[in-house]
Motif scaffolding. Structure first.
Motif, PDB file in Angstrom:
ATOM      1  N   THR A 144     -35.947   4.643  42.776  1.00 30.25           N
ATOM      2  CA  THR A 144     -36.759   5.834  43.034  1.00 30.25           C
ATOM      3  C   THR A 144     -38.174   5.352  43.359  1.00 30.25           C
ATOM      4  OG1 THR A 144     -37.467   6.133  40.717  1.00 30.25           O
ATOM      5  CG2 THR A 144     -35.427   7.188  41.351  1.00 30.25           C
ATOM      6  N   SER A 145     -38.873   6.037  44.239  1.00 29.41           N
ATOM      7  CA  SER A 145     -38.629   7.347  44.799  1.00 29.41           C
ATOM      8  C   SER A 145     -38.977   7.326  46.291  1.00 29.41           C
ATOM      9  CB  SER A 145     -39.511   8.387  44.087  1.00 29.41           C
ATOM     10  OG  SER A 145     -40.901   8.043  44.238  1.00 29.41           O
ATOM     11  N   GLU A 172     -37.317   3.980  36.692  1.00 32.82           N
ATOM     12  CA  GLU A 172     -36.372   4.495  37.687  1.00 32.82           C
ATOM     13  C   GLU A 172     -34.999   4.814  37.079  1.00 32.82           C
ATOM     14  OE1 GLU A 172     -36.550   1.915  41.117  1.00 32.82           O
ATOM     15  OE2 GLU A 172     -38.736   2.007  41.167  1.00 32.82           O
ATOM     16  N   SER A 228     -35.010  10.866  45.127  1.00 29.58           N
ATOM     17  CA  SER A 228     -36.045  11.801  44.712  1.00 29.58           C
ATOM     18  C   SER A 228     -37.187  11.930  45.722  1.00 29.58           C
ATOM     19  CB  SER A 228     -36.634  11.396  43.355  1.00 29.58           C
ATOM     20  OG  SER A 228     -37.797  12.154  43.025  1.00 29.58           O
TER      21      SER A 228
END
Length: 325
Positions: free
Chosen positions: A226-227, A84, A290
């Motif tokens: 993320t994500s 990440e 993201s």
């Protein structure tokens, strides 16, 4: 015999790994070396207060950067998980943009940066430097015995891009003393992901961030991951604090466009923001950057959209926190 053969094959693979490391870069990444160089350059350029709050299992510094003069503070961290590292890249863009705007006393998206005279921003951009290095396929810091241990924890695969843990195979965001006993990750031994360790704060990285947080006592905490473009904000928040915390995170969803997590009746626990909410009875949020990706890092070019979504979030939070916390 089978274990012996696997061991021999694994050793041969690992002995060849230095050559693989030199030629491994097929897609762009934001490396630990890039991060360390950039953070030192920013310190010199903007005279930032840079401090090491502890060390990773492999002895790398875990850096914290303070921006502003305010006695109150918001703590922002990234890269609890190796794959990440996009969260670190975003935080570094924030530090650079905010430091420059603060120096010249200009606004970002209409938010004045002089709010930092009252509420400082304290960043820990990369909690897990060892994990990031492993995830990017750079095992140059490890000896043969350590490489073999990593290979075993990665289920005898050379697909390092899925690596989430620290160098000891511990998931750092399953290490905090908030519901740790109740969390069942279905992983009983060190692995590339999900292993919560034998006890809370076993990993040196989580212990360092835990102690630093207790030392500075921030009024709010933001943990970037993320994500999925989702925000988690609830972990047994006190009834009298729920509306306050919900209203604050709703402002973040409005600004970023991320979806707001619906609290489950029984939250998972053992994460950094879970512990922060329980320890300080103040708001904390985990922000997932993201579009959703599988067991790997998001592509680096998604940073442009994530920056546009997040660039003034911390200044907004500083203004809101000053009036409500």
């Amino acid at each position: 015999m089978k274990r012996f053969i696997v061991s021999i094959v694994g050793t041969l693979i690992l002995l060849s790994y230095p050559l693989q490391v030199e030629t491994k870069t097929k897609t762009p990444v934001y490396s630990v070396l890039q991060y360390e160089k950039e953070i030192m350059d920013l310190k010199k350029r903007y005279h930032l207060n840079l401090m090491s709050i502890g060390h990773s299992e492999m002895g790398k510094d875990i850096w914290a950067v303070k921006l502003g003069k305010g006695k109150k503070s918001i703590l922002i961290n990234g890269s609890h998980h190796g794959r990440e590292w996009l969260s670190t890249l975003l935080i570094m863009k924030m530090i650079k943009a905010y430091a420059k705007a603060y120096e010249y006393n200009v606004t970002i998206d209409g938010y004045p940066t002089n709010i930092l005279d009252e509420v400082s921003l304290i960043f820990v951009p990369m909690v897990n430097p060892d994990g990031v290095q492993i995830q990017q396929g750079d095992l140059s810091a490890f000896d043969l015995k350590e490489k073999w241990a990593l290979f075993r924890m990665n289920n005898f695969s050379t697909n390092w891009s899925r690596w989430k843990a620290n160098a000891k195979g511990i998931d750092l965001n399953r290490q905090y003393p908030a519901g740790w006993n109740e969390v069942d990750t279905n992983t009983q031994t060190p692995q590339y992901q999900f292993y919560k360790g034998k006890k809370p704060l076993e990993a040196s990285e989580t212990k360092a961030l835990y102690l630093f947080t207790k030392q500075i006592k921030p009024i709010l905490a933001v943990s970037y991951h993320t994500s999925g473009r989702e925000i988690f904000w609830y972990y047994h928040n006190k009834p009298e604090n729920i509306l306050r915390d919900y209203n604050l995170v709703k402002k973040v969803t409005a600004q970023t466009g991320y979806k707001l997590s619906i609290p489950k009746e029984y939250a998972n626990g053992s994460g950094y923001t879970d512990w922060f909410i329980n320890e300080f009875e103040r708001p904390a949020m985990t922000i997932e950057l993201s579009h959703l990706v599988d067991e790997t890092n998001p592509p680096i070019d998604v940073i442009y959209e994530e920056w546009n979504r997040n660039r003034s979030v911390l200044l907004m939070l500083a203004s809101e926190a000053l009036s409500t916390l």
